[in-house]
Design an enzyme around this catalytic site. Structure first.
Site, PDB file in Angstrom:
ATOM      1  N   SER A 406       0.812  -1.218   0.000  1.00 50.03           N
ATOM      2  CA  SER A 406       0.000   0.000   0.000  1.00 50.03           C
ATOM      3  C   SER A 406       0.843   1.266   0.000  1.00 50.03           C
ATOM      4  O   SER A 406       0.365   2.330  -0.391  1.00 50.03           O
ATOM      5  CB  SER A 406      -0.904   0.021   1.240  1.00 50.03           C
ATOM      6  OG  SER A 406      -1.731  -1.109   1.292  1.00 50.03           O
ATOM      7  N   HIS A 427      -1.729  -2.818  -6.450  1.00 42.98           N
ATOM      8  CA  HIS A 427      -2.312  -2.429  -5.167  1.00 42.98           C
ATOM      9  C   HIS A 427      -3.824  -2.564  -5.218  1.00 42.98           C
ATOM     10  O   HIS A 427      -4.517  -1.719  -5.786  1.00 42.98           O
ATOM     11  CB  HIS A 427      -1.907  -0.987  -4.818  1.00 42.98           C
ATOM     12  CG  HIS A 427      -2.487  -0.500  -3.527  1.00 42.98           C
ATOM     13  ND1 HIS A 427      -2.801   0.815  -3.310  1.00 42.98           N
ATOM     14  CD2 HIS A 427      -2.840  -1.170  -2.394  1.00 42.98           C
ATOM     15  CE1 HIS A 427      -3.313   0.941  -2.096  1.00 42.98           C
ATOM     16  NE2 HIS A 427      -3.338  -0.233  -1.527  1.00 42.98           N
ATOM     17  N   GLU A 439      -4.583  -0.030  -8.361  1.00 47.14           N
ATOM     18  CA  GLU A 439      -3.457   0.833  -8.728  1.00 47.14           C
ATOM     19  C   GLU A 439      -2.349  -0.054  -9.298  1.00 47.14           C
ATOM     20  O   GLU A 439      -1.841  -0.948  -8.608  1.00 47.14           O
ATOM     21  CB  GLU A 439      -2.930   1.597  -7.509  1.00 47.14           C
ATOM     22  CG  GLU A 439      -3.735   2.820  -7.139  1.00 47.14           C
ATOM     23  CD  GLU A 439      -3.099   3.601  -6.008  1.00 47.14           C
ATOM     24  OE1 GLU A 439      -2.849   4.800  -6.174  1.00 47.14           O
ATOM     25  OE2 GLU A 439      -2.852   3.007  -4.934  1.00 47.14           O
ATOM     26  N   ASN A 477      -3.177   6.551  -1.395  1.00 45.96           N
ATOM     27  CA  ASN A 477      -2.802   6.638   0.013  1.00 45.96           C
ATOM     28  C   ASN A 477      -1.939   7.854   0.309  1.00 45.96           C
ATOM     29  O   ASN A 477      -1.944   8.356   1.434  1.00 45.96           O
ATOM     30  CB  ASN A 477      -2.104   5.352   0.449  1.00 45.96           C
ATOM     31  CG  ASN A 477      -3.086   4.238   0.724  1.00 45.96           C
ATOM     32  OD1 ASN A 477      -4.273   4.482   0.929  1.00 45.96           O
ATOM     33  ND2 ASN A 477      -2.611   3.001   0.723  1.00 45.96           N
TER      34      ASN A 477
END
Length: 697
Positions: A406, A427, A439, A477
């Site tokens: 992540s 991800h 992702e 993130n």
């Protein structure tokens, strides 16, 4: 006749057939061709009935997206539908595949409707911030009643042929081809002497409590106005004569055309289709993937394995012990039970996936023949490196090694192997078999066909794939960390976590940031904070201490029953944890902060400004190639309200100059956190928008 609509006679039946591949979209040429076909049939005394049908995979899948944003051209769809319905000849719509939006409205304008068993119907205009504008809200309730019509129109969902027959939307289900079905039904109707049956002549259905329905739909849509306005249009079908109801429908349609929400949803519609269309992958063939390895059978790994199984892949699940492997199989089986209950698979399919397509293993050697392996182990660099060193030793040449990290540096992970060109970040978002976002994180040395394979796999799994560069947190993130920090700052400055959550759910988020943290697990953020402290935090950064106190109590959110909220057994929603405000007030006092009041508008503005500013940095640095990449990441992975189109579309709508002015004003007090993004300043200076960058890409 036009090139896209054919006309022929079968005795006393005229066939008007649309051939506008791939989806028979209702462009101007199709509309004109349909009108010409009806007029030609009416001018022929031998013709007693007209059958409208489509060639290819569908009847009519809706409007032509090439015409979106352009001035409408004649014949206008409402006029065409009215003219079809007014025909003195019997008109039958023979439907197959999808009949959506304007396609269903054409069918509703016919006097009778027949469909194949696999046909689907729907009015999905709410997904574009609109409502059906060619009579859908006026004709459907006359056939189905108000309740069924509102269900379909306000949600935009598709209904299968069986449901459509049950609620009265179609008259018959037939097993033949659309051509055979249409001709047979027309002959039967003529043989029985059936009269025209214009839907507009049918009596309106019984009324309901319209205000209550409006408020319920508005609440369910978390502020999206189009579904609620559909209620008002359907209300007009009950309370007004048909012609006046049509006018009311059109007035509401035109009102919605001018809304910011419509702009946002149109942006989302096109961006969803553009996000995985990368020039760098043009002509690059992906590698074949039929067998997939997954390392780690926790919630994330089990979700990835579930998605792969449902996509028809063979899956090898690697765990560290037989007990852990059995637990992983239990999670996967539980996920697949959900698919079984929803009808996505049958019992035989469930057994095939769990007993034949899934292999459990405790030895890395079991991964020697897989085409691609995804690790979903603990988020710790040393652990990831050990995994990749082992994969490098056992996986066959050409196998792709993917990390589900992540936050961590995928370049550093790739460097632990002798094949960095085969390493990529994939991800997923939890639960991975449900969440749409993937992702695709591209390290420096990754080969183009490996990137293409990541996108191809994502598409096969039904994901929205976004290309991301390597940085701490990638696109989503990294931005999340910034806007969550803005929320923490507002808490220190006087807002409560609960006020912030309430303001942001009112804005349209499914959950506020503190409720989301409880759902994800507060231990995750705790681990990230510890890692960043070890790496060194800039002394200019404002920090908050109270979140660590929550974790030190062993309160990690929903999974422990306590976090920012207290969760009672059997209840999904929590109540505020009173201890949290005690710790917050103590920290404010220790830091000499005098709390201030925040309105909901101020909370949203500051939260969104932080999100946009960081997103502009992400685009400016090339971590995201285009603003729309950010928008799709936040829409599909972070619960951003679709009707705003994404944070950068929201910024365009509210105005970049004023947003930058706010950021610069806050930067006077906190220049480190609120440093304006260079790209944002450049856009304001040159009078451009984020969407201008999308169009230039």
């Amino acid at each position: 006749m036009s090139d896209v609509v054919a006309y022929e006679k079968q005795g006393e039946i005229a066939l008007v057939t649309i051939h506008n591949p791939p989806v028979n979209a209702l462009g101007q040429a199709v509309r004109q061709g349909l009108l010409d076909g009806v007029l030609q049939a009416e001018a022929d005394d031998e013709v007693k009935a007209i059958v409208i049908l489509g060639e290819g995979r569908v009847f009519i899948a809706g409007a032509d997206i090439k015409e979106f944003g352009k001035p409408p051209t004649e014949p206008f769809l409402p006029d065409l539908c009215g003219r079809i319905e007014a025909s003195p000849k019997l008109v039958i719509a023979s439907m197959h595949g999808a009949s959506l939006g304007g396609g269903l409205e054409v069918a509703l304008a016919a006097h009778y409707r027949v469909a194949v068993p696999g046909a689907k119907v729907g009015l999905p205009e709410v997904h574009l911030g609109l409502l059906p504008g060619a009579g859908g809200t006026q004709r459907m309730p006359r056939l189905t009643g108000v309740e069924a019509a509102l269900d379909l129109i306000t949600t935009g969902r598709h209904a299968g042929a069986a449901e459509a027959l049950k609620i009265g939307l179609i008259d018959r289900i037939a097993e033949g081809s659309p051509r055979e079905n249409g001709i047979a039904f027309a002959k039967e109707l003529l043989g029985e002497g059936k009269a025209r049956r214009a839907v507009s002549d049918l009596p309106p259905p019984a009324p309901i409590d319209w205000d209550a329905a409006y408020e319920a739909v508005l609440a369910k849509g978390r502020g999206q106005i189009a579904p609620a306005m559909c209620v008002r249009a359907v209300q007009a079908s009950v309370e007004l004569p048909f012609a006046e109801g049509m006018k009311r429908e059109r007035d509401i349609f035109m009102e919605l055309m001018q809304t910011d929400q419509r702009k946002g949803m149109i942006h989302a519609f096109f961006s969803e289709r553009a996000v995985s269309n990368l020039p760098e992958l043009k002509g690059v063939a992906p590698r074949d993937v039929s067998a997939l390895g997954v390392i780690g059978g926790g919630t994330m790994g089990a979700g990835i394995a579930t998605a792969a199984l449902l996509a028809g892949l063979q899956v090898v699940m690697l765990e560290m012990s037989p007990e852990a492997a059995d637990a992983a199989k239990g999670r996967i089986s539980g996920n697949l039970q959900g698919a079984l209950k929803r009808g996505k698979i049958d019992q035989a399919g469930f057994e095939t996936l769990t007993e034949k397509a899934l292999t459990l293993a405790t030895d890395y050697a079991a991964l020697s023949d897989v085409d691609l392996v995804i690790e979903a182990v603990f988020e710790e660099m040393s652990v990831k490196k050990q995994v990749f060193e082992k994969l490098d030793a056992v996986c066959k040449p050409g196998a792709i090694l993917a990390s589900n990290t992540s936050y961590l540096d995928v370049n550093e992970i790739a460097a632990a192997t002798k094949r960095p060109a085969d390493v990529i970040g994939l991800h997923f978002f939890s639960p991975a078999h449900v969440m749409k976002l993937l992702e695709v994180v591209v390290p420096d040395a990754t080969a183009p066909d490996v990137v293409a394979t990541g996108f191809a796999l994502g598409k096969r799994l039904g994901k929205i794939c976004v290309r991301a560069g390597v940085c701490d947190g990638f696109i989503g993130n990294r931005i999340l960390a910034t806007y969550r920090t803005a929320a923490d700052h507002m808490v220190l400055d006087g807002a409560s976590p609960y006020e912030i959550d309430k303001a942001l759910t009112a804005f349209g988020f499914a959950m506020g940031p503190f409720a989301v943290a409880d759902l994800a697990g507060l231990d995750i953020g705790w681990a990230v904070r510890k890692r960043k402290r070890e790496e060194g935090i800039d002394p200019r950064a404002r920090t908050t201490d109270y979140p660590d106190l929550i974790c030190e109590e062993g309160w990690f959110g929903q999974k422990t029953g306590k976090g920012y909220y207290i969760y009672e057994a059997g209840k999904r929603a929590g109540i505020p944890n009173p201890k949290i405000m005690e710790w917050i007030e103590a920290e404010r006092s220790a830091k000499g902060i005098t709390p201030q009041d925040f309105t909901h508008e101020q909370i949203v503005r500051k939260y969104m400004a932080a999100m946009v500013n960081e997103a502009a940095k992400v685009v400016g640095e090339g971590i995201a190639r285009r603003p729309l990449d950010v928008d799709m990441t936040l829409l599909f992975g972070y619960g951003f309200p679709r009707y705003w189109g994404g944070p950068l579309m929201w910024a365009d709508i509210v105005g970049l100059p004023d947003l930058l002015a706010d950021i610069e004003r806050w930067a006077e007090e906190d220049p480190f956190f609120w440093e304006p993004a260079p790209l944002l300043k450049e856009l304001v200076e040159t009078g451009r928008s984020f969407d201008d960058l999308n169009k230039a890409a």
